[in-house]
Design an enzyme around this catalytic site. Structure first.
Site, PDB file in Angstrom:
ATOM      1  N   SER A 157      60.591  10.848  13.891  1.00 50.18           N
ATOM      2  CA  SER A 157      58.910  10.795  13.115  1.00 50.18           C
ATOM      3  C   SER A 157      58.881  10.166  12.073  1.00 50.18           C
ATOM      4  O   SER A 157      60.071   9.502  11.075  1.00 50.18           O
ATOM      5  CB  SER A 157      58.836  12.796  12.672  1.00 50.18           C
ATOM      6  OG  SER A 157      57.171  12.437  12.416  1.00 50.18           O
ATOM      7  N   TYR A 170      60.729  19.885   7.954  1.00 52.54           N
ATOM      8  CA  TYR A 170      60.816  18.866   9.040  1.00 52.54           C
ATOM      9  C   TYR A 170      60.874  17.944   8.367  1.00 52.54           C
ATOM     10  O   TYR A 170      61.375  16.922   9.197  1.00 52.54           O
ATOM     11  CB  TYR A 170      59.225  19.173   9.897  1.00 52.54           C
ATOM     12  CG  TYR A 170      58.996  18.056  10.796  1.00 52.54           C
ATOM     13  CD1 TYR A 170      59.312  18.794  11.795  1.00 52.54           C
ATOM     14  CD2 TYR A 170      58.190  17.108  11.018  1.00 52.54           C
ATOM     15  CE1 TYR A 170      59.143  17.843  12.574  1.00 52.54           C
ATOM     16  CE2 TYR A 170      58.364  16.308  12.049  1.00 52.54           C
ATOM     17  CZ  TYR A 170      58.565  16.802  12.957  1.00 52.54           C
ATOM     18  OH  TYR A 170      58.658  15.826  13.843  1.00 52.54           O
TER      19      TYR A 170
HETATM   20  N1  LIG Z   1      54.156  15.536  19.344  1.00 52.59           N
HETATM   21  C1  LIG Z   1      54.211  14.159  17.695  1.00 52.59           C
HETATM   22  O1  LIG Z   1      53.198  14.046  17.730  1.00 52.59           O
HETATM   23  C2  LIG Z   1      55.526  13.974  17.155  1.00 52.59           C
HETATM   24  C3  LIG Z   1      55.606  13.182  16.130  1.00 52.59           C
HETATM   25  C4  LIG Z   1      56.773  12.798  15.595  1.00 52.59           C
HETATM   26  C5  LIG Z   1      57.801  13.320  16.513  1.00 52.59           C
HETATM   27  N2  LIG Z   1      57.971  14.245  17.562  1.00 52.59           N
HETATM   28  C6  LIG Z   1      58.927  14.377  17.605  1.00 52.59           C
HETATM   29  O2  LIG Z   1      59.131  14.329  18.861  1.00 52.59           O
HETATM   30  C7  LIG Z   1      60.217  15.206  19.761  1.00 52.59           C
HETATM   31  C8  LIG Z   1      59.477  15.678  20.528  1.00 52.59           C
HETATM   32  O3  LIG Z   1      58.465  17.048  20.554  1.00 52.59           O
HETATM   33  P1  LIG Z   1      57.518  17.112  21.386  1.00 52.59           P
HETATM   34  O4  LIG Z   1      56.111  16.480  20.641  1.00 52.59           O
HETATM   35  O5  LIG Z   1      57.392  16.798  23.211  1.00 52.59           O
HETATM   36  O6  LIG Z   1      56.547  18.353  21.302  1.00 52.59           O
HETATM   37  P2  LIG Z   1      57.009  19.791  22.497  1.00 52.59           P
HETATM   38  O7  LIG Z   1      56.826  20.303  22.386  1.00 52.59           O
HETATM   39  O8  LIG Z   1      55.752  18.901  23.538  1.00 52.59           O
HETATM   40  O9  LIG Z   1      58.663  19.067  23.602  1.00 52.59           O
HETATM   41  C9  LIG Z   1      59.652  19.565  22.595  1.00 52.59           C
HETATM   42  C10 LIG Z   1      60.466  20.353  24.162  1.00 52.59           C
HETATM   43  O10 LIG Z   1      62.032  21.041  22.881  1.00 52.59           O
HETATM   44  C11 LIG Z   1      62.202  21.969  23.899  1.00 52.59           C
HETATM   45  N3  LIG Z   1      63.113  22.495  23.143  1.00 52.59           N
HETATM   46  C12 LIG Z   1      62.740  22.939  21.533  1.00 52.59           C
HETATM   47  N4  LIG Z   1      63.944  23.916  20.898  1.00 52.59           N
HETATM   48  C13 LIG Z   1      64.608  23.718  22.179  1.00 52.59           C
HETATM   49  C14 LIG Z   1      66.138  22.949  21.582  1.00 52.59           C
HETATM   50  N5  LIG Z   1      66.610  24.221  20.584  1.00 52.59           N
HETATM   51  N6  LIG Z   1      67.350  22.886  22.096  1.00 52.59           N
HETATM   52  C15 LIG Z   1      66.782  22.190  23.368  1.00 52.59           C
HETATM   53  N7  LIG Z   1      64.736  21.677  23.730  1.00 52.59           N
HETATM   54  C16 LIG Z   1      64.193  22.807  23.100  1.00 52.59           C
HETATM   55  C17 LIG Z   1      60.859  22.191  24.204  1.00 52.59           C
HETATM   56  O11 LIG Z   1      60.732  23.824  24.538  1.00 52.59           O
HETATM   57  C18 LIG Z   1      59.896  21.494  24.117  1.00 52.59           C
HETATM   58  O12 LIG Z   1      60.442  21.148  25.749  1.00 52.59           O
HETATM   59  C19 LIG Z   1      60.554  16.183  18.677  1.00 52.59           C
HETATM   60  O13 LIG Z   1      61.816  15.907  17.612  1.00 52.59           O
HETATM   61  C20 LIG Z   1      59.522  15.802  17.836  1.00 52.59           C
HETATM   62  O14 LIG Z   1      59.811  16.345  16.180  1.00 52.59           O
HETATM   63  C21 LIG Z   1      56.691  14.889  17.407  1.00 52.59           C
END
Ligand SMILES: NC(=O)c1ccc[n+]([C@@H]2O[C@H](COP(=O)([O-])OP(=O)(O)OC[C@H]3O[C@@H](n4cnc5c(N)ncnc54)[C@H](O)[C@@H]3O)[C@@H](O)[C@H]2O)c1
Length: 283
Positions: A157, A170
């Site tokens: 991130s 985080y």
């Molecule tokens: N959305 C943003 O703005 C953003 C920005 C920077 C980084 N990220 C990163 O992107 C990645 C994906 O997140 P997202 O934004 O798609 O969120 P999201 O909540 O839409 O998807 C995350 C997925 O991970 C799964 N998950 C949660 N805990 C888990 C575990 N212990 N084992 C396996 N699966 C698990 C959830 O069930 C979900 O399907 C994350 O690592 C997040 O930190 C997101």
């Protein structure tokens, strides 16, 4: 005879490996993970979609099959080493060969002042965001080494370098993912294993709804994510896979992610001072 150790050979990029062919995506049931899985299917990859939420992973696989590609859903909590080991084994059985790409994407959001966070909050966030990525690298790198090639995308991130207040746990987990990715990129080059680390700012997904965000700003954060994000999860997935193909280590998809990256590197002390002042002003 041409020496294999000439300076030229050290700096010449090899053609992109067919790393998308047999891919494993963690957290593939939603957001960025689902977008990665669907984009891989479009690129004719076979995808193992894993998630702690099996029904969500199965929904992604349904969409992959509708697109005419092959997929398989596996329930896996990335914080549990034994489950990630089993995931690597199940993927190899499903593909009939070692995986060629792992996308360590599963992650959770955690916000709040440092003194508000419990140690259980820290453990939850660290288990998923940092240990989940360590587990993924630990169990898939041996498969890549056996195959003689492979690729890793670690989803960090912009929080890995922006150090935004009220996001300490985080930020720490994502800084760890960035450091691990940079280290592995250097260490695994000689095995023809590529690494890319994704560092986005806001991407419209379910991360706020699924996370532990204090009520005082959870609505605002979700609103900002859904309405002011400068990209989509589909675009982020496409760009990251393209950059991996080109042998690039970093993906900072948005202009603000790039700006923060440059500011932090140009003058870390000034950047942190500016951050502290803005936090005092707006709090
Ligand atoms: N959305 C943003 O703005 C953003 C920005 C920077 C980084 N990220 C990163 O992107 C990645 C994906 O997140 P997202 O934004 O798609 O969120 P999201 O909540 O839409 O998807 C995350 C997925 O991970 C799964 N998950 C949660 N805990 C888990 C575990 N212990 N084992 C396996 N699966 C698990 C959830 O069930 C979900 O399907 C994350 O690592 C997040 O930190 C997101």
């Amino acid at each position: 005879m041409k020496s294999p150790f000439s300076m030229k050979s050290l700096f010449t990029r090899k053609p992109a490996p067919s790393s998308h062919a047999y891919a494993v995506v963690t957290g593939a049931g939603s957001g960025i993970g689902r977008s990665f899985a669907l984009e891989l299917a479009k690129r004719h990859g076979s995808v193992v979609c894993s998630d702690i939420n099996l029904a969500a992973a199965e929904e992604t696989v349904n969409r992959i099959r509708q697109a005419g590609a092959t997929g398989h859903a596996v329930q896996c909590d990335v914080g549990d080493a034994a489950q990630v080991k089993a995931l690597a084994e199940k993927a190899e059985t499903f593909f009939g060969q070692p995986a060629t790409l792992v996308i360590n994407n599963a992650g959770v959001g955690l916000g709040g002042r440092f003194d508000e966070l419990t140690l259980e909050d820290w453990k939850w966030c660290t288990d998923v965001n940092l240990w989940g990525v360590i587990h993924g690298c630990h169990y898939f790198v041996p498969q890549f080494k056996r195959l003689g090639r492979g690729a890793i995308i670690n989803v960090a991130s912009a929080a890995s370098y922006t150090a935004a207040p009220e996001m300490s746990a985080y930020n720490v987990t994502k800084a760890g993912v960035l450091a691990l990715s940079e280290t592995l990129s250097a260490e695994l080059k000689k095995y023809d294993i590529r690494v890319n680390v994704l560092c986005p700012t806001l991407v419209p997904t379910n991360i706020i709804k699924n996370g532990r965000i204090p009520g005082r700003y959870s609505k605002l954060a979700d609103h900002a994510l859904m309405n002011y994000a400068m990209t989509t999860s589909d675009d982020v997935a496409r760009l990251t896979l393209d950059r991996l193909d080109r042998g690039q280590l970093y993906t900072t998809p948005q202009i603000d992610a790039k700006l923060f990256w440059m500011m932090k590197r140009a003058s870390p002390a000034l950047y942190t001072r500016f951050l502290g002042l803005s936090y005092r002003l707006f709090k």
